[in-house]
Design an enzyme around this catalytic site. Structure first.
Site, mmCIF file in Angstrom:
data_model
loop_
_atom_site.group_PDB
_atom_site.id
_atom_site.type_symbol
_atom_site.label_atom_id
_atom_site.label_comp_id
_atom_site.label_asym_id
_atom_site.label_seq_id
_atom_site.Cartn_x
_atom_site.Cartn_y
_atom_site.Cartn_z
ATOM 1 C CE1 TYR A 189 10.452 -25.009 -47.244
ATOM 2 C CE2 TYR A 189 8.348 -25.761 -48.135
ATOM 3 C CZ TYR A 189 9.553 -26.034 -47.482
ATOM 4 O OH TYR A 189 9.847 -27.293 -47.060
ATOM 5 N N GLY A 323 0.685 -37.385 -54.027
ATOM 6 C CA GLY A 323 2.108 -37.343 -53.743
ATOM 7 C C GLY A 323 2.685 -38.734 -53.568
HETATM 8 C C1 PHB Z 1 10.246 -30.902 -47.844
HETATM 9 O O1 PHB Z 1 11.339 -30.989 -48.408
HETATM 10 O O2 PHB Z 1 10.030 -31.422 -46.749
HETATM 11 C C2 PHB Z 1 9.179 -30.141 -48.489
HETATM 12 C C3 PHB Z 1 9.454 -29.366 -49.600
HETATM 13 C C4 PHB Z 1 8.450 -28.642 -50.186
HETATM 14 C C5 PHB Z 1 7.184 -28.693 -49.658
HETATM 15 C C6 PHB Z 1 6.893 -29.471 -48.565
HETATM 16 C C7 PHB Z 1 7.903 -30.200 -47.993
HETATM 17 O O3 PHB Z 1 6.203 -27.976 -50.191
#
Ligand code: PHB
Length: 365
Positions: A189, A323
């Protein structure tokens, strides 16, 4: 570990740990998980989100799903924000519910950058990034998958405005009753797009040298620290995760530098996505990355109870975040303590939808 982040008893997954004046009762952390269940329009946290997080209040710490700092920061449908008054009120109800169950919740501050699409952005704007390099793959839009578009490189004079959005979000996070914030500098990101040289080809003071590539993260951190005590701030990085089509030519050197820059400030923790989030493969020396940083180290990716106990006992991590295991097991700490069987996560209900696959995973009888 630095002052303010000391272990207080024997070191295992179930021993407490302190982030400044905040004591976590255990080291089993709920990792940030995108679930796309904010109320639309407005991307506002709603009642089922409060139920979901409150069910998981047994975690030493909950880190919220990634939460955009501004309307421009969004990259997926129905992800919550932390910039409008409605969102602050929605999050306040979530925090009240978590606190009523004795839990602690940090919000993960997110700006997607090039991992977005004009369909999602105000005025159908072009996504922005460090440089105009299009990721391979597709964006999730309201109408399904659409190919990513080429982003626009942010002008140098626009960067203070990005930092301001984090500054404002940090204030909103305090108003919403969070216990702290995590700066999302991982997983391809915007902040990661500046850190890694595969996406940052800038020739201004935000590109080129490691110091320059790290500058935006450090400016964001300074802005957040105007509102939050350092011990209430964590930073998440993912040194070799290729997710979202991102890479770096020398990730060990890059992230040794980044974590060194984050050291010496009394931050609460460094949260590290170790290896490739999807395959679990890893090749870096995470001890080096950790040794540059003087606060708590939170390990993530592919851990189960046994591996988490081993990494804590061996001194390679202070906490471990989970997670998918947390998604499917609201009482994960109790299950780990009892060596109980774990519910299996259902990938069909990870992203979007209603309470099914969200708040209906059973706790132990
Ligand atoms: C996702 O929405 O796939 C996603 C979002 C945040 C992250 C990793 C994956 O850090």
């Amino acid at each position: 570990m630095s002052a303010g982040t000391e272990a207080t008893t024997k070191t295992d997954l179930f021993s407490p740990i302190s982030l400044g004046d905040l004591t976590l009762p255990n080291r089993v952390i709920m990792a940030p998980l995108t679930r796309n269940r904010a109320a639309m329009p407005g991307n506002v946290p709603q009642a089922m989100n409060a139920t979901y997080y409150a069910q998981r209040a047994g975690a030493g710490l909950i880190i919220s799903e990634a939460t955009q700092v501004s309307p421009e920061g969004i990259g997926y449908p129905a992800t919550p924000g932390i910039h409008s008054e409605e969102q602050v009120q929605g999050w306040r109800a979530v925090n009240d519910a978590v606190h009523a169950q004795g839990g602690r919740l940090f919000v993960q501050l997110w700006y997607c950058g090039r991992i977005s699409h004009p369909d999602l952005l105000p005025d159908n704007r072009q996504p922005v990034s460090a440089s105009a390099i299009k990721p391979d793959g597709d964006a999730f839009t309201y109408e399904g998958l659409k190919p990513f578009v080429e982003p626009r490189a942010l002008r140098t004079d626009e960067i203070p405005g990005i930092v301001d959005q984090y500054r404002q979000a940090a204030v909103c996070a305090r108003d919403a009753g969070f216990d702290g914030v995590e700066i999302h500098a991982a997983n391809g990101y915007l902040l990661d797009q500046f850190l890694r040289d595969g996406t940052n080809r800038r020739d201004d003071r935000y590109g080129g040298s490691l110091e320059n590539r790290t500058r935006l993260l450090m400016e964001v951190l300074s802005a957040v620290l105007e509102t939050w005590e350092p011990a209430r701030v964590g930073v998440r990085i993912s040194p070799e995760n290729p997710y979202n089509d991102i890479h770096d030519s020398d990730p060990q050197a890059t992230f040794n530098y980044v974590t060194g820059a984050l050291g010496g400030k009394g931050l609460g923790y460094l949260h590290v996505v170790e290896g490739d989030m999807m395959s679990g493969e890893r090749s870096l020396d995470y001890r080096q990355i950790r040794d540059q940083f003087d606060g708590c180290y939170m390990a993530n990716t592919g851990y189960d109870k046994a591996r988490a106990q081993a990494v804590i006992a061996g001194g390679d991590a202070d906490m471990v975040s989970f997670g998918q295991l947390y998604l499917a097991n609201p009482d994960l700490v109790a299950r780990f303590k009892a060596d109980a069987e774990l519910n299996a996560p259902d990938p069909d209900t990870f992203y979007g939808g209603d309470e099914t696959g969200y708040t209906d995973y059973p706790a132990l009888a």
